[in-house]
Scaffold this motif. Structure first.
Motif, PDB file in Angstrom:
ATOM      1  N   GLY A   1     -25.408 -21.252  -6.923  1.00  0.00           N
ATOM      2  CA  GLY A   1     -24.864 -21.282  -8.270  1.00  0.00           C
ATOM      3  C   GLY A   1     -25.881 -21.006  -9.362  1.00  0.00           C
ATOM      4  N   LYS A   2     -27.154 -20.788  -9.007  1.00  0.00           N
ATOM      5  CA  LYS A   2     -28.156 -20.470 -10.021  1.00  0.00           C
ATOM      6  C   LYS A   2     -27.917 -19.070 -10.579  1.00  0.00           C
ATOM      7  CE  LYS A   2     -31.875 -23.340  -8.055  1.00  0.00           C
ATOM      8  NZ  LYS A   2     -33.236 -23.323  -7.467  1.00  0.00           N
TER       9      LYS A   2
ATOM     10  N   SER B   1     -23.429 -11.800  -5.062  1.00  0.00           N
ATOM     11  CA  SER B   1     -24.675 -11.848  -5.830  1.00  0.00           C
ATOM     12  C   SER B   1     -25.475 -13.086  -5.448  1.00  0.00           C
ATOM     13  CB  SER B   1     -24.359 -11.875  -7.325  1.00  0.00           C
ATOM     14  OG  SER B   1     -23.656 -10.719  -7.707  1.00  0.00           O
ATOM     15  N   TYR B   2     -26.791 -12.988  -5.641  1.00  0.00           N
ATOM     16  CA  TYR B   2     -27.686 -14.074  -5.263  1.00  0.00           C
ATOM     17  C   TYR B   2     -28.748 -14.266  -6.341  1.00  0.00           C
ATOM     18  CZ  TYR B   2     -25.627 -12.952  -0.713  1.00  0.00           C
ATOM     19  OH  TYR B   2     -24.756 -12.692   0.297  1.00  0.00           O
ATOM     20  N   CYS B   3     -29.381 -15.449  -6.276  1.00  0.00           N
ATOM     21  CA  CYS B   3     -30.474 -15.739  -7.216  1.00  0.00           C
ATOM     22  C   CYS B   3     -31.788 -15.173  -6.718  1.00  0.00           C
ATOM     23  CB  CYS B   3     -30.603 -17.241  -7.422  1.00  0.00           C
ATOM     24  SG  CYS B   3     -31.079 -18.137  -5.920  1.00  0.00           S
ATOM     25  N   GLY B   4     -31.855 -14.843  -5.434  1.00  0.00           N
ATOM     26  CA  GLY B   4     -33.088 -14.310  -4.868  1.00  0.00           C
ATOM     27  C   GLY B   4     -32.969 -14.089  -3.380  1.00  0.00           C
TER      28      GLY B   4
ATOM     29  N   ARG C   1     -27.719  -8.216  -6.029  1.00  0.00           N
ATOM     30  CA  ARG C   1     -26.488  -8.148  -5.242  1.00  0.00           C
ATOM     31  C   ARG C   1     -26.795  -7.534  -3.885  1.00  0.00           C
ATOM     32  NH1 ARG C   1     -23.832  -6.036 -10.021  1.00  0.00           N
ATOM     33  NH2 ARG C   1     -23.842  -3.980  -9.073  1.00  0.00           N
ATOM     34  N   CYS C   2     -25.899  -7.774  -2.919  1.00  0.00           N
ATOM     35  CA  CYS C   2     -26.030  -7.133  -1.617  1.00  0.00           C
ATOM     36  C   CYS C   2     -26.013  -5.621  -1.824  1.00  0.00           C
ATOM     37  CB  CYS C   2     -24.894  -7.565  -0.703  1.00  0.00           C
ATOM     38  SG  CYS C   2     -24.864  -6.699   0.883  1.00  0.00           S
TER      39      CYS C   2
END
Length: 438
Positions: A267-268, A281-284, A273-274
């Motif tokens: 949730g950060k 999507s991701y934070c890292g 994104r992949c």
């Protein structure tokens, strides 16, 4: 009663169509703010002036007591009809159930607190139509808590929006005697209570009660600070508030409240994104690596898929009741929409260039029209007409009807991406591999 916990706020937001990761790092204040915004949107609060000038707003034209089944020619309008709210999805599923000879149940009671609130509002509307001036909302075993409500008035915000002004107090085992004394007093003074079915006892889960108390606390601000209603015996500690119709969130509200939900894992704030499917999507790198065992099946399943580009419209199909297709106008005089020209409205592209799941429903009374929308209804319900692209329409319909489509040939779920203001590209032959949480 204790306020909503963090877990309960996340559960309630999910019930409303606002999906956040269970491990989201959003603060409790941020979650509570999003919940308030969602509840306000569900009541269409932005279009209701605050505070209400209760001295100038005319009363709702009530039915005569015990005349709730009267025809529309009888003076007065049922509160039940006015507080009832539905959506295109629910109406489509209802129609499908009827065609299949099944009973439609949008959500069983006590499984979805937001749907339970909507059901409770209809119960309150029914009580008012019967001439009932009070009700009790309590737990299913009638032994833990009870919310005592006395209706003061019903105001007409507009011809489809009643505002129910009331006094209320929550009772638990500690002060149950006071609650029972109040109930006995209401029973003794109200002649309708002694008619069969005259006492309105509504059951609710703890989460629904907390959500209802949240609504009442928020809506108290709709009343002028100097509004001091007359109180009866045992009502010294009662509070005053307003109940408004509660319905599904609009497309715009869902789009706004589902925006910026953060990394799919924690949730950060999102930073990437992949690269292969662009759908998460991701934070890292750490969270992306942690999610890969779960995500890779869906990601790889799209490779080599057959994509079909289709045009869509935002106007309604022929012979569909405009009232039923509106989120806030069911059970009003039937108006048929016959135009086949697109409207000027362009659904907001909240997904950008990312992939998203869509539900494609066929056979809403005809095989010439399909209804398409996404999981959170942020991609506004749109229609794909046979006449706009016969070849693509036939391909999509064949996919729905084939074994790969599933769901009795009535609907299917597929990955899609927005390719224009009124254009969508759908991966036809690659069903989602993950469970569909719709």
């Amino acid at each position: 009663m204790e306020p909503l916990t963090r877990s309960e706020m996340l559960t309630t937001l999910s019930c409303m169509g606002i999906n956040l990761p269970t491990s989201t790092k959003l603060s409790d204040d941020a979650l509570e703010k999003r919940l308030r915004e969602g509840l306000n949107a569900s009541q269409n609060r932005e279009n209701i002036p605050a505070p209400l000038n209760i001295n100038s707003i005319r009363p709702w034209p009530m039915l005569k007591p015990w005349d709730a089944s009267a025809s529309s020619s009888v003076q007065g309008r049922p509160v039940f009809n006015a507080v009832r709210r539905t959506s295109v999805q629910e109406m489509a599923e209802h129609a499908q159930a009827l065609r299949a000879g099944q009973r439609y149940d949008p959500s069983p009671l006590y499984t979805n607190a937001f749907m339970d609130i909507r059901q409770t509002m209809m119960s309150i509307g029914h009580a008012l139509d019967k001439g009932q001036r009070w009700c009790i909302i309590q737990d299913t075993k009638c032994e833990t808590y009870a919310l005592n409500i006395r209706f003061l008035s019903v105001l007409e915000i507009d011809d489809r929006t009643p505002a129910i002004v009331l006094l209320y107090r929550m009772h638990t085992a500690k002060d149950a005697i006071e609650g029972m004394q109040w109930g006995q007093h209401q029973y003794d003074k109200d002649p309708n209570s002694r008619v069969e079915g005259g006492i309105s006892m509504i059951t609710a889960t703890p989460l629904e009660l907390k959500l209802l108390m949240k609504l009442l606390s928020m809506n108290a601000k709709l009343l002028p600070p100097d509004h001091k209603p007359e109180r009866g015996p045992y009502e010294e500690k009662h509070k005053v508030s307003v109940l408004l119709p509660v319905g599904p969130l609009s497309f715009e509200a869902l789009g706004s409240l589902n925006n910026d939900t953060g990394c799919a894992i924690c949730g950060k704030e999102r930073t990437s994104r992949c690269s292969q499917c662009q759908s998460v999507s991701y934070c890292g790198a750490e969270c992306q690596k942690a999610d890969w065992p779960e995500h890779k099946k869906a990601c790889r399943s799209l490779k080599g898929g057959r994509w079909c580009t289709i045009p869509f419209r935002t106007n309604y199909a022929d012979n569909i009741l405009a009232d039923f297709m509106s989120r806030r106008s069911v059970n009003h005089p039937q108006t048929f929409v016959t135009t086949r020209e697109p409207t000027s409205e362009v659904p907001p592209n909240v997904h950008g260039d990312k992939l998203f799941l869509v539900k494609i429903q066929a056979g809403m009374g005809t095989e010439t029209t399909m209804l398409i929308y996404d999981r959170n209804r942020t991609f506004k319900e749109v229609f794909f007409f046979l006449e706009d692209d016969p070849e693509s329409h036939a391909a999509v319909l064949a996919e729905i009807r084939c074994p790969r489509g599933g769901y009795g040939g009535l609907k299917m779920y597929r990955w899609a991406k927005r390719t224009g203001d009124r254009q969508l590209s759908i991966c036809l032959d690659r069903p989602p591999t993950m469970p569909i949480a719709w």
